[in-house]
Write an enzyme that holds these catalytic residues in place. Structure first.
Site, PDB file in Angstrom:
ATOM      1  N   GLY C 148      38.581  44.240  34.610  1.00  0.00           N
ATOM      2  CA  GLY C 148      38.125  43.541  33.411  1.00  0.00           C
ATOM      3  C   GLY C 148      37.393  42.260  33.781  1.00  0.00           C
ATOM      4  O   GLY C 148      37.475  41.765  34.913  1.00  0.00           O
ATOM      5  N   CYS C 149      36.682  41.705  32.824  1.00  0.00           N
ATOM      6  CA  CYS C 149      35.855  40.525  33.100  1.00  0.00           C
ATOM      7  C   CYS C 149      36.736  39.308  33.409  1.00  0.00           C
ATOM      8  O   CYS C 149      36.566  38.658  34.435  1.00  0.00           O
ATOM      9  CB  CYS C 149      34.922  40.254  31.931  1.00  0.00           C
ATOM     10  SG  CYS C 149      35.715  40.231  30.303  1.00  0.00           S
ATOM     11  N   TYR C 150      37.687  38.995  32.527  1.00  0.00           N
ATOM     12  CA  TYR C 150      38.580  37.858  32.788  1.00  0.00           C
ATOM     13  C   TYR C 150      39.365  38.051  34.078  1.00  0.00           C
ATOM     14  O   TYR C 150      39.478  37.130  34.893  1.00  0.00           O
ATOM     15  CB  TYR C 150      39.561  37.654  31.636  1.00  0.00           C
ATOM     16  CG  TYR C 150      38.989  37.084  30.361  1.00  0.00           C
ATOM     17  CD1 TYR C 150      38.271  35.886  30.351  1.00  0.00           C
ATOM     18  CD2 TYR C 150      39.205  37.720  29.144  1.00  0.00           C
ATOM     19  CE1 TYR C 150      37.780  35.353  29.161  1.00  0.00           C
ATOM     20  CE2 TYR C 150      38.716  37.189  27.953  1.00  0.00           C
ATOM     21  CZ  TYR C 150      38.007  36.008  27.966  1.00  0.00           C
ATOM     22  OH  TYR C 150      37.536  35.486  26.796  1.00  0.00           O
ATOM     23  N   THR C 152      38.575  39.650  36.757  1.00  0.00           N
ATOM     24  CA  THR C 152      37.724  39.460  37.938  1.00  0.00           C
ATOM     25  C   THR C 152      37.593  37.977  38.271  1.00  0.00           C
ATOM     26  O   THR C 152      37.846  37.545  39.408  1.00  0.00           O
ATOM     27  CB  THR C 152      36.332  40.074  37.693  1.00  0.00           C
ATOM     28  OG1 THR C 152      36.472  41.490  37.531  1.00  0.00           O
ATOM     29  CG2 THR C 152      35.385  39.788  38.850  1.00  0.00           C
TER      30      THR C 152
END
Lengths: 345, 345, 345, 345
Positions: C148-150, C152
């Site tokens: 996921g973005c957060y 990472t």
């Protein structure tokens, strides 16, 4: 091939570097900046740390001429004219992103740029780098006067209808809008975030230096003196230009007919996209890319053709077109290094 | 005085409430919303929690007529025409922020609004609420057709030069730009933040419903049929309209002469500020306020007058002007409750 | 190599296409979209007109398995788990940008994703695609659970200090901020331009589904159960994530010492840039690129280490890392096709 | 009552003028600006043309003391301390929006402000103008040290839980975010629109001068030395502050219990709005207004209380609170002149 960029710390330079970083035939071996000589490029632009840490240098024309084959000038007005003559005399190719070699008329130059123009002899060598229109001349040029951002969007929008002699030369109105990078990196109150955000403004009514440039291109196209009304505005966004252009059609033409004519005109031009009937391009649709998108609407009620032409001012309006011209000058595919998709959203 | 607002959850309503909250002569006793009946207003607009917790109600014309003296309609097109006749028959003052009673021509209405116009008899009673121009008629009106946002900025910019018969009626070009609140609160892909941010776009070329409204006002002013070319655009900001207007001057006039004429025309009008020579107003300079600021530039090269007129689309372009009209109808100072300074920055 | 993208019209897909368009080893031969089957891709995303006009198709797993070698899932939660088992059983490589295969614990999955997890057997095959940390496992994987973005931004920021056992596992606070594209393309009032512009907001306090993902990665790193306090916020901009992370140091360390340790940890990782002392990275410095930039500040007064980690949520936080993983899986240079500079400004 | 504003051309001054323009008890009879003496105010801020055309003056303390009853200092650091002693010796009320009289400890002042503090005797007379907390002292004050923007949002968020002794004094983390007007009107590259747009950044980690101010207020509340970790960030928007605050609860409390306690604490305070369970305030919900909105979330998993407190940095964080304090000092209703609704959207 080794190239140099002069005027290293403006937005034009940083955008040249973005595309040249992955260009297969070119190495940027020198970045020249008067005011930042000795400083690593990434200190001024930290987004390039580890990527472009090259130390900037001050300008020395003679060593430059020995070490590089081509020079990009991304300098303010009235700088490149002092250096380009010597370089092209030595056979070094030059692409000038500033306006120093665009105008052919010395009086116009003085009026709008405030100084004496470069010597006639060098002005004559300069090819106006509107890639889609002047490709043949660009192929053989030693010096390119790379077009201004507004003139690129505007003339690509107008040339097809003018060259087919379908428009009245009177009453051409160009209502143009740019993102803030058009104003460059220098600080001013009007571009302070707190005062530019949630703001839309017009500026330099009747006196913008792109007026004579646009008129020169259009007059050459039409073989007749054309004067335009041109009003630039600033949009609270970083990138993008839209020119909304109003011309009177000599005779009634449908939107469809005109679109066909535009498509024919630009049929082998990969970077001009003529859009379908009912579709008007938006600036975000070319963000970060070298495209110029054009939409048309023929207003039957008033007999006017409305042309909407959009570009990214830093790409097709500056550095992207400069690289496109470099490619053409060197016989490479004109899209080399700049065939990237728009970034969206 | 008790007033009601119908169409409670649009941006027009919330902006009416912002100004009426501190208005000394008025209480908003009813907020009507079809779809949110029973919901506290602050549940839809949490910025008003503890301040406007009024429960919204559904519409019941007869009880409404008993309980309030004046009704604001902040409804979509083709709603108010169903209710206003009954209300004004009962002597209730109505101010309609929608377009239902603006046009005088039923065929135009059908073309642009897609339905049958309200009965002729009520259309005749409607006074077009361009406060600075129609003040006398507004004083005695029972029903105000409050002007559209684009027409307000545009006609306030054009009326002085047209009423002095200094402009050619051909070739009037209106290049207009609005913030996103002009599109209202309803969701659409084009106004999704990710796609509207860093974007500038034109829309509804040649078919926007403010075209006949602008033409009607200008034709009335000039006593002659006027057709205009009008192109609306959207700016990535919430509030503000700029109309950049191009007209051919019949004879050469200096910018200074024209500014004097405009200042004279608006001399007792507190909400129109004609700016000095060399100054072009910016949208942020009227943000949140009821001002319309006008700048001029007479382009001697092309014989065109460029008029730049800016407003806050939600204030002078909608709710502010509606309150200004309410004040005039009731004999109060026209600035009551709306004499707030622009919010800057 | 032929690849397919499933979930064609989300921002994840359009960003995959941007990078794959110039990828030397890959052709996108299929774009699958349930809801837009039969529509040319450029009709949904007009910025790609003339460039990606491919007709989207509906999903047919068996023909897919015959025609492509690798499939990207850019689908909402709880979709890919229905299709990936069959594909990997047939030996087709899958990279899942959704969360379906990230968590190892079925109960956590049910709590945060609201459905039953994919069968254990396939979960076991999934390699968590944090490229810099799991490179070895990715090389041999058939199925990648792309982070996921957060997670990472957050885990790349925390892993070095945790793996050196320098931090207290209590009191880890992650205050994260994302641009609006993190919320995807679906419309909602909170992301309507007029309401998101000039707004900053927190959301999903304590219940965001990236919490168990972050905790799983950190706990694996530390070999101990770690719980974090995680608060996501939305910034009025389209792209970019910043995680500001607070941890208690077990013993005093200087900023310099810690930076050295981070630089060592990421020394052969081209996409992680540990910044110099005194420099804190900004989101715009990675805009449009696959970089994760990390800055540190050891607060001697309070004994806390503050870690600031930034990525472009759509690139390193989604599609860019997915391509990086594809490159690793196929033995190509991990930067192939994604070694583009950040776009600035 | 006649008042003067010193530091006339900063954003603090212009925001004071916005509210004082309609204040029933006050006339701004002097605007002092060192650098703009002789210039009409509206020349610097054209949005006020026709409204505030007052010529700015240079500072002359003795005539000032004769002509006005109260002076607002909206000056940079280390200016007001040179003038306020003389004014209050003459009995002139002073409200200082700068930090010169906020700190009680001369060493802290020197560390964070770089100069010697004002004489002890005057520091002792200064009342810290956190209106909701110090109302009694403000009523009798001659000199108000108006709180900083971050300290206002932060301490209003923390004081209720600290004063009830429910929180651990260790591990208080304040992750704060401000709009760009917090950085004032002076130009800098980091606030150039092209580089601030689509950017989010942290700054001054561990060294911001609001740190000792926050710690002083909290330590006074708790009767114990409190140290906090404070990280400020900038959001690409003009107005608004959010403080996201993390504290460890000594014992488990539900969100509901804590909200009740906060509501009780602020029950007669018109400008603090404690929001309902499940609702976290957003900065836009207080835009242009004097409100401080507070939301809470007690995270049962980690034992932390997350407090979200939002204000408009130029209003409750500066000029609005200054006027609120002026009202209290003069025995007027504290909301006089500042009871305007937030502007939305």
């Amino acid at each position: 091939m080794n190239v140099a960029i002069i005027g290293g710390t403006g937005y034009g330079a940083v955008e040249l570097l973005r595309f040249l970083y992955n260009h297969p035939h070119v190495t940027v071996s020198k970045i020249i900046s008067h005011s930042n000589s000795g400083t690593p490029f990434s200190e001024v632009y930290p987004h390039l740390v580890n990527l472009i840490d090259t130390e900037m240098e001050s300008l020395d024309i003679s060593t430059l001429a020995e070490e590089v084959d081509l020079v990009f000038f991304a300098t303010p007005s009235n700088v490149s004219k002092n250096y380009i003559p010597e370089l092209i005399d030595k056979g070094i190719k030059c692409i000038d992103l500033s306006g120093d070699f665009r105008l052919k008329d010395g009086e116009q130059y003085r009026n709008y740029y405030g100084e004496k123009m470069a010597p006639e002899k060098y002005i004559e060598k300069a090819v106006y780098g509107l890639s889609e229109v002047n490709k043949k001349a660009i192929e053989n040029a030693l010096l390119i006067a790379n077009p201004g951002c507004y003139p690129t969007a505007t003339t690509l929008g107008l040339i097809p209808v003018l060259s087919h002699n379908l428009a009245d030369y009177q009453n051409i109105v160009i209502d143009a809008k740019t993102g803030t990078t058009g104003a460059g990196r220098s600080l001013s109150q009007g571009f302070h975030f707190s005062e530019m955000q949630e703001n839309f403004k017009a500026y330099k009514l009747g006196i913008h230096k792109h007026i004579p440039e646009i008129e020169q291109v259009l007059s050459d196209t039409a073989n007749e003196d054309i004067q335009v009304t041109f009003t630039p505005h600033v949009v609270p966004m970083t990138r993008g230009i839209m020119s909304t252009i109003y011309v009177n059609l000599k005779e009634r033409q449908s939107t469809k007919q005109l679109l066909d004519l535009y498509k024919e005109f630009y049929k082998d031009k990969p970077f001009v996209r003529v859009r379908e009937e009912g579709i008007i391009p938006q600036t975000k649709e070319v963000y970060g890319s070298n495209f110029c998108d054009i939409g048309l609407y023929a207003d039957e009620r008033t007999g006017k053709l409305i042309i909407v032409s959009v570009i990214d001012n830093l790409v097709k309006g500056a550095s992207g077109q400069a690289i496109q011209n470099m490619n053409i000058m060197n016989g490479w595919d004109e899209a080399t290094g700049i065939n990237q998709l728009p970034i969206y959203p």
